[in-house]
Design a protein around this motif. Structure first.
Motif, short mmCIF file in Angstrom:
data_model
loop_
_atom_site.label_atom_id
_atom_site.label_comp_id
_atom_site.label_asym_id
_atom_site.label_seq_id
_atom_site.Cartn_x
_atom_site.Cartn_y
_atom_site.Cartn_z
N TYR A 1 37.39 60.96 46.57
CA TYR A 1 36.51 59.85 46.93
C TYR A 1 37.00 59.19 48.22
CZ TYR A 1 34.51 55.18 46.80
OH TYR A 1 33.87 54.01 47.15
N GLU B 1 33.50 59.10 56.15
CA GLU B 1 32.31 58.29 56.40
C GLU B 1 32.61 57.15 57.38
OE1 GLU B 1 30.19 56.44 53.06
OE2 GLU B 1 30.24 58.42 52.14
N LYS C 1 35.34 58.81 51.83
CA LYS C 1 35.13 57.46 52.37
C LYS C 1 35.73 57.35 53.77
CE LYS C 1 33.45 53.45 51.39
NZ LYS C 1 32.03 53.33 51.11
#
Lengths: 306, 84
Positions: free
Chosen positions: A69, A76, A73
């Motif tokens: 995750y 991103e 992240k």
């Protein structure tokens, strides 16, 4: 001779495997349910491990999931950072271009007065600010108050010699005309209280979260972004709620503009002109009798001479 | 050690196919095919096709595995000869 025989046997072996595999596939196509059940039984341990890895709250799977995750992240955010860098350059270019064009058109730079916020809604009624600059420093009633370069938050409503009170646009009952960029409509913004203002527009106008709300009467005047849209199909109107970019409790310094930065409405200008005309055309200290006498006295010799 | 590596590669291929990690599947599949016998991948492909219910339509993975087996068996001797 021996090499060729080895090649032949190898080819035979390959052909055997291929024929066998194709046969199994054909049987599978004939009996798909049997194959599915068999595969599900064989894959059960892997399936369980997979589910454990994806859904378990144990330490190891959670660590793996968190890692994945956070990796995504980070990726991103890095992408967003690159885009934001590009936008920053664009923003700077547009700002410089805007300044240059304004200078070419002869626009004057309005001077502002820097003021510190000395009291906010904890101590004052909500949506009021007290600033440490007053009439001695040139603060006038009705002057716009800014945070940052172009975000206008309210108007000066009272000035003393060394302090002033600012009424925010979010004060309950405060109404002003706004322009909403995006759908490009003009709407009335009303203060809602508690640091929130709202615009009301008819159903069907596509207002969305993030639309900028401008105050055309103040130059330059951005108020904020729409942060929430209340749209009930049973209501004839929809509401966009706006909060200032910085919360009132975080305000430390503001700048106070000049009254000339506020444009006046056509009705206001008309009434002002009417008042001016009345005051300019009214001749004080004269009576009807005096005007009549002087006219008579002055006109007689002229008419005689003609 | 060799068997251990073969099992590990086999499991990696299985998991990467299940998670749709294409690059890892291709890499592990290539290493497995060159070091060991690539026909071992055909039963795995058949099982995965069965697991996903591909036999109700068309078992793509099984067909690819058979084609891959043929491809590798065709090239493997040439690679071995070149290395020798």
């Amino acid at each position: 001779m021996r090499v060729q025989s080895r090649h032949n046997s190898s080819r035979k072996s390959i052909a055997r495997w291929v024929v066998l595999s194709v046969l199994v596939v054909l049987i599978g196509l004939a009996l798909p349910k049997v194959f599915s059940i068999t595969a599900a039984v064989i894959m059960y341990p892997i399936h369980s491990a997979d589910v454990w890895l994806k859904e378990s709250s144990s330490l190891f799977p959670m660590m793996v999931r968190d890692r994945l995750y956070f990796q995504n992240k980070i990726q991103e955010l890095e992408n967003e950072l690159v885009i934001a860098g590009g936008l920053n350059v664009t923003q700077q270019r547009l700002l410089e271009e805007n300044l240059r064009l304004r200078q070419l058109l002869g626009a004057k730079e309005e001077s502002r007065i820097l003021a510190a916020v000395i009291a906010r809604p904890d101590e004052l009624p909500y949506d009021f600010l007290q600033i440490d600059r007053g009439s001695d420093h040139g603060v006038e009633v009705g002057s716009p108050v800014f945070i940052g370069d172009d975000v206008v938050i309210g108007l000066v409503v009272h000035t003393a010699t060394d302090y002033s009170f600012v009424e925010l646009f979010t004060t309950s009952g405060f109404e002003t005309s706004t322009f909403i960029s995006g759908p490009n409509v003009v709407a009335t913004m009303e203060g809602y209280g508690g640091g929130v203002a709202r615009v009301r527009v008819p159903q069907g106008i596509p207002i969305t979260v993030g639309n900028l709300v401008y105050l055309p009467s103040v130059e330059p005047g951005v108020f904020g972004r729409i942060s929430y849209v209340e749209n009930l199909p049973t209501q004839p109107e929809q509401y966009g709620y706006i909060t200032p970019e910085i919360s009132i409790s975080s305000l430390f310094q503001v700048s106070v503009g000049k009254q000339s930065q506020i444009a006046h409405s056509a009705t206001e200008i008309d009434s002002h002109i009417l008042e001016l005309m009345k005051s300019e055309l009214l001749v004080k200290g004269l009576t009807v009798g005096e005007i009549g006498t002087s006219t008579k006295a002055s006109s007689t010799p002229e008419s005689e001479s003609i | 050690m060799s068997i251990f590596l073969a099992i590990l590669l086999y499991l990696i291929i299985t998991v990467s196919v299940l998670h749709n990690w294409i690059i890892l599947t291709l890499l592990a599949g290539l290493v497995f095919s060159l070091r060991y016998q690539s026909y071992a991948l055909v039963p795995l492909a058949i099982i995965i096709d069965g697991y996903y219910g591909a036999f109700y339509t068309f078992p793509v993975l099984s067909v690819i595995a058979i084609a891959w087996y043929l491809f590798i068996e065709f090239f493997k001797p040439k690679l071995t000869t070149t290395r020798d």
